[in-house]
Design a protein around this motif. Structure first.
Motif, short mmCIF file in Angstrom:
data_model
loop_
_atom_site.label_atom_id
_atom_site.label_comp_id
_atom_site.label_asym_id
_atom_site.label_seq_id
_atom_site.Cartn_x
_atom_site.Cartn_y
_atom_site.Cartn_z
N ASP A 99 -9.63 1.00 -2.67
CA ASP A 99 -10.00 0.12 -2.11
C ASP A 99 -11.76 1.02 -1.44
O ASP A 99 -12.77 0.27 -1.56
N CYS A 130 -10.29 4.01 3.84
CA CYS A 130 -9.34 2.52 3.45
C CYS A 130 -8.53 3.03 2.76
O CYS A 130 -7.92 4.19 2.82
N ASP A 131 -7.70 2.09 2.68
CA ASP A 131 -5.96 2.44 2.45
C ASP A 131 -5.30 2.93 0.92
O ASP A 131 -5.20 4.39 0.85
N THR A 132 -6.15 3.19 0.01
CA THR A 132 -6.27 3.47 -1.02
C THR A 132 -7.33 3.44 -1.59
O THR A 132 -9.17 2.77 -0.96
N ASP A 182 -11.61 -9.63 1.35
CA ASP A 182 -10.62 -9.02 1.51
C ASP A 182 -10.94 -7.43 1.24
O ASP A 182 -9.83 -6.58 1.86
N ASP A 228 -10.44 -6.33 4.98
CA ASP A 228 -9.78 -6.50 5.71
C ASP A 228 -8.68 -5.09 5.28
O ASP A 228 -7.61 -4.55 5.99
N LYS A 229 -9.40 -3.92 4.15
CA LYS A 229 -8.90 -3.18 3.59
C LYS A 229 -8.96 -1.65 4.52
O LYS A 229 -8.68 -0.87 4.55
#
Length: 352
Positions: A159, A154-156, A27, A30-31
């Motif tokens: 993350d 990363c996205d956030t 997971d 994946d980010k």
């Protein structure tokens, strides 16, 4: 493979913990939205020529002629940064920021040092071309060190922070005899800032979450809501560059920066396997990595490895129980690909 229903309670707990760890790792990866390799800083020095008095060639007036915009830093304190030099000049160029240290106070030191940092928005080709111009202005400069970085975006912010802790737990740096995380102190900023989330491996490698340069609080760090990447940073010194990679002068570096050769083997992801005398990686409670660093922090494989290297009962055979973490292979591949891309682009620039 045995079904969970066929396992005893201990085996079942271990299998479920491993399943959870693998899921969390996948997971996190994946980010990841991008991985980028960079030359973040290069330190250069004047050539020492035996029997030649060099200081007069590289004094304040000389550098002012080369860099008319150079400014004298009246607040420079040698002991805080460059103890072997008495004067610092700063230059804000179009493509990079330049710090010049001159008027050495030890005869064995190079006559001057330059600290060259490309601006955050500058492309690799623009930085490369600016280094060519610098090499033409001051020929025969030696490469003292190169700060190589790999940014994992990363996205956030959440993350990014989770990826940092995941990497800190698994990263293994060969030959690092020390692995220390700076002590966490967030009281001043009401827990909105991770003031010291830096994991150091000896004196040349570190891993840390960060944001853009413009968001950094001077002397503090980055606010949590500005995190956009985890940075892997490796800074080989002159001895390493010269003896192992044959990089002596800036002209050598311009021909081939050897990014993958230098960084490819530095980042590994390891765990113990095959003996009950070593802590398991796949556990739902990370407290099983209990070896402490100098600041009392736990939870890192590197510290477990260092501890086992000196424990009487394990120091003779601990290496044979160290294996790669298969779950990290997708990330390792991304890192290697980023290194290859930088080397390819650098190689194209060197022949244009």
């Amino acid at each position: 493979m045995r079904r969970i229903s066929e396992m005893n309670p201990h085996e079942r707990h271990k299998a479920m913990a491993e399943c959870m760890q693998r899921s969390l790792t996948r997971d996190a990866f994946d980010k990841i939205v991008a991985v980028e390799a960079k030359i973040h800083r290069i330190k250069l020095s004047g050539e020492k020529i035996k029997g030649q008095k060099m200081q007069g060639l590289y004094d304040y007036d000389s550098f002012k002629k080369i860099f008319p915009k150079a400014g004298f830093n009246s607040e420079f304190v040698p002991d805080d940064r460059m103890p072997n030099y008495n004067v610092q000049l700063t230059v804000d160029m179009d493509m990079y920021k330049l710090n010049i240290f001159t008027y050495r106070n030890k005869g064995c030191c190079p006559p001057f040092c330059l600290d060259v940092t490309p601006k955050e928005c500058v492309s690799l080709s623009d930085f490369y071309n600016s280094l060519i111009k610098l090499n033409n202005l001051i020929p025969n400069m030696c490469v003292s060190s190169v700060e190589n970085t790999i940014d994992i975006y990363c996205d956030t912010p959440a993350d990014v922070e989770w990826l940092f802790w995941l990497l800190r737990r698994a990263v293994f740096i060969p030959y690092a005899k020390d692995a220390t995380q700076n002590s966490i102190d967030t009281a001043e900023w009401n827990d909105k800032l991770r003031l010291s989330m830096f994991q150091h491996y000896g004196g040349d490698t570190k891993i840390y979450p960060r944001g853009n340069d413009c968001d950094k609080k001077k002397g503090k760090g980055w606010p949590l809501d500005t995190f956009n990447r985890v940075r892997l940073e490796y800074t080989p010194d002159r001895r390493m560059l010269l003896n192992k990679f044959n990089i002596d002068k800036l002209s050598d570096f311009l021909r081939d920066c050897k990014f993958q050769d230098i960084n490819g083997m530095n980042y590994n992801f390891r765990r113990f396997e095959g003996s009950g005398n070593y802590p398991e990686y796949y556990e739902d409670d990370w407290s099983n990595y209990s070896a402490e660093d100098k600041n009392g922090n736990t939870g890192a494989f590197q510290n477990e490895y260092i501890l086992r290297s000196v424990m009487p009962e394990t120091k003779n055979n601990y290496r044979k129980y160290v294996v790669d973490i298969e779950d990290f292979e997708p990330l390792k591949e991304k890192l290697i690909n980023a290194m290859k891309i930088l080397d390819l682009e650098w190689g194209v620039l060197s022949i244009i």
